[in-house]
Design an enzyme around this catalytic site. Sequence first.
Site, PDB file in Angstrom:
ATOM      1  CD1 TRP A 123      -6.323  -0.141   9.680  1.00 31.27           C
ATOM      2  CD2 TRP A 123      -5.228   1.773   9.303  1.00 31.27           C
ATOM      3  NE1 TRP A 123      -5.184  -0.443   8.974  1.00 31.27           N
ATOM      4  CE2 TRP A 123      -4.496   0.699   8.732  1.00 31.27           C
ATOM      5  CE3 TRP A 123      -4.735   3.074   9.182  1.00 31.27           C
ATOM      6  CZ2 TRP A 123      -3.295   0.917   8.053  1.00 31.27           C
ATOM      7  CZ3 TRP A 123      -3.544   3.274   8.501  1.00 31.27           C
ATOM      8  CH2 TRP A 123      -2.838   2.209   7.945  1.00 31.27           C
ATOM      9  CD  GLN A 145      -5.439  -2.723   0.507  1.00 23.42           C
ATOM     10  OE1 GLN A 145      -5.436  -3.443  -0.492  1.00 23.42           O
ATOM     11  NE2 GLN A 145      -5.611  -3.195   1.722  1.00 23.42           N
ATOM     12  CG  ASP A 147     -11.096   1.926   5.061  1.00 22.23           C
ATOM     13  OD1 ASP A 147     -10.601   0.803   5.039  1.00 22.23           O
ATOM     14  OD2 ASP A 147     -12.173   2.185   5.628  1.00 22.23           O
ATOM     15  CD  GLN A 160      -9.405  -0.975  -0.135  1.00 26.41           C
ATOM     16  OE1 GLN A 160      -9.968  -1.682  -0.960  1.00 26.41           O
ATOM     17  NE2 GLN A 160      -8.869  -1.467   0.961  1.00 26.41           N
ATOM     18  CG  ASP A 161      -6.397   2.388   1.362  1.00 23.81           C
ATOM     19  OD1 ASP A 161      -7.441   2.545   2.009  1.00 23.81           O
ATOM     20  OD2 ASP A 161      -5.593   1.467   1.582  1.00 23.81           O
ATOM     21  CB  THR A 186      -0.932   0.002   1.222  1.00 24.56           C
ATOM     22  OG1 THR A 186      -1.763  -1.166   1.192  1.00 24.56           O
ATOM     23  CG2 THR A 186      -1.814   1.247   1.239  1.00 24.56           C
ATOM     24  NE  ARG A 235     -13.160   0.179   7.318  1.00 27.24           N
ATOM     25  CZ  ARG A 235     -12.996  -1.050   6.830  1.00 27.24           C
ATOM     26  NH1 ARG A 235     -13.588  -2.077   7.425  1.00 27.24           N
ATOM     27  NH2 ARG A 235     -12.261  -1.272   5.764  1.00 27.24           N
TER      28      ARG A 235
END
Length: 555
Positions: A473, A351, A395, A373-374, A321, A471
């Site tokens: 992590w 990711q 996220d 994502q990310d 990532t 949320r």
Amino acid sequence: MASLLFLSLVSFSLFFSLSSSASHHHPRPISRPPSPKPLLSSTPPAIQQACKATRFPEQCQTSLTQSAAHLPPKPSSMDIVQTAIWVSSENLKTAISMVKSILESSSGSQNRTTAAKNCLEVLHNSEYRISLTTNDALPHGRIKDGRAWLSAALLFQYDCWSALKYANDTQMVNQTMSFLDSLIGLSSNALSMLASYDNFGTETNSWVPPRTERDGFWENVSGGGQSEPGSPGRVPSKLTADATVCKDGSGGCHKTVQDAVNAAPDNAAGGKRFVIYIKEGIYEEIVRVPLEKRNVVLLGDGMGKTVITGSLNVGQPGISTYNTATVGVLGDGFMASNLTIQNTAGPDAHQAVAFRSDSDLSVVQNCEFLGNQDTLYAHALRQFYKSCRIQGNVDFIFGNSASIFQDCQILVRPRQVKPEKGENNAVTAHGRTDPAQSTGFVFQNCLINGTEEYMKLYHSKPKVHKNYLGRPWKEYSRTVFIDCNLEALITPQGWMPWSGDFALKTLFYGEFKNSGPGSNLSQRVAWSSQIPAEHLSVYSVRNFIQGNEWIPTSQ
């Protein structure tokens, strides 16, 4: 040869046996530090008293007692803090050598090689931040800087441990992870003591283990005002380019952004900026701004006009990532304005980061970040985002930095993989692992909505398209929304668990005077909070990231 070196390093380490009883990756939330075991009779009283302010007091007492030769006969509280940091630093040197041994023995394993290389980068970053704390911040009484830098040093050590977790296929890796676990405890102890020094003063009898807002604790603040909406700080508008980037390379300009970054001087003294003007165009490249390239400024011709684009993602061999970022910045004092940075890997690539920043004292204004994502990895240190547009789904704003997002548009976009089945999206995933870390995400006067394309999906089946503010992590995740417009796509529960009850007793998720249909508090999860008005200034630009000292106000 690598194995022999590895074993000798383990034997040489002063504190290898000092692994804490409560590991940093404990699978269950720890709402209170464990009670200390009986004090060691050989521990000097000053050390005993200071160590009461840590999460792992027994480890603290043992390591400092073994290092008593580095303390004066009657140590001050700062002497003890500095010695705790020295202990961490010495063990960090050993950890770096151990990871180098892993790298030397991993030529046949791409997975382990990637993990070891990432480990070495973040451990060197940790070493740099500890050195700054010891040699620059603390001798000059800049305690907030010291806390920010030690928070990052601890994060980087945890990142190394986490990277090795996914490549733990040899005894060498397993032993290194165990050593890193001990190192993380030592660094946590030093950070905890520095936090107490900052909040309670020089008398160690007033120090306590680190607490958070969930415990009813609020940081000391300075200055007036509440959340300081509309901060005048921004990227200066009247900057002269030191280098220009254009697609055809005509007129002596650089053809790539990376070439222009490489032209910036190393370790520029006196805070002098190196301004790179990137002309309109699509630049397909991966850009890295290394640690020694300080005060680099990227100026574009506008969102959607100047575009830096890449498609790295974790589905590709040897890519983590951390490595997927289209633009990744380490050098402090980074600025960017009027451009788009994107990752086009797609929603099924998992990711795939557009922008990653580890730049302390960074300012990003009028920039667009596109991904799934990310999207935005606000990884570490103090960052300020002004009037930006951030798009993603899972996220998509994450990391363990202290970041303030002011007047930004935060937009959920479709995941596009069988969209008719719906999905759960979390806007944020903050990753604070230790309650003493001075990190968190603060959103002020932002719009939280969906893109036009996403809202068509949402309105067609609102019950299956659920979106949450965040949320947890990691265990001490911290995120607040102040004076934001939360549109209808935000579920009435507001916040999403990570897994079971993980972190629900230790996180802090706060809201204050948000508006819009998604701001209705009647069904919010019980583990979220409302920020008391008298404590709003904790999250101001001045107090949360010390922005009054470094965000430019002149145009």
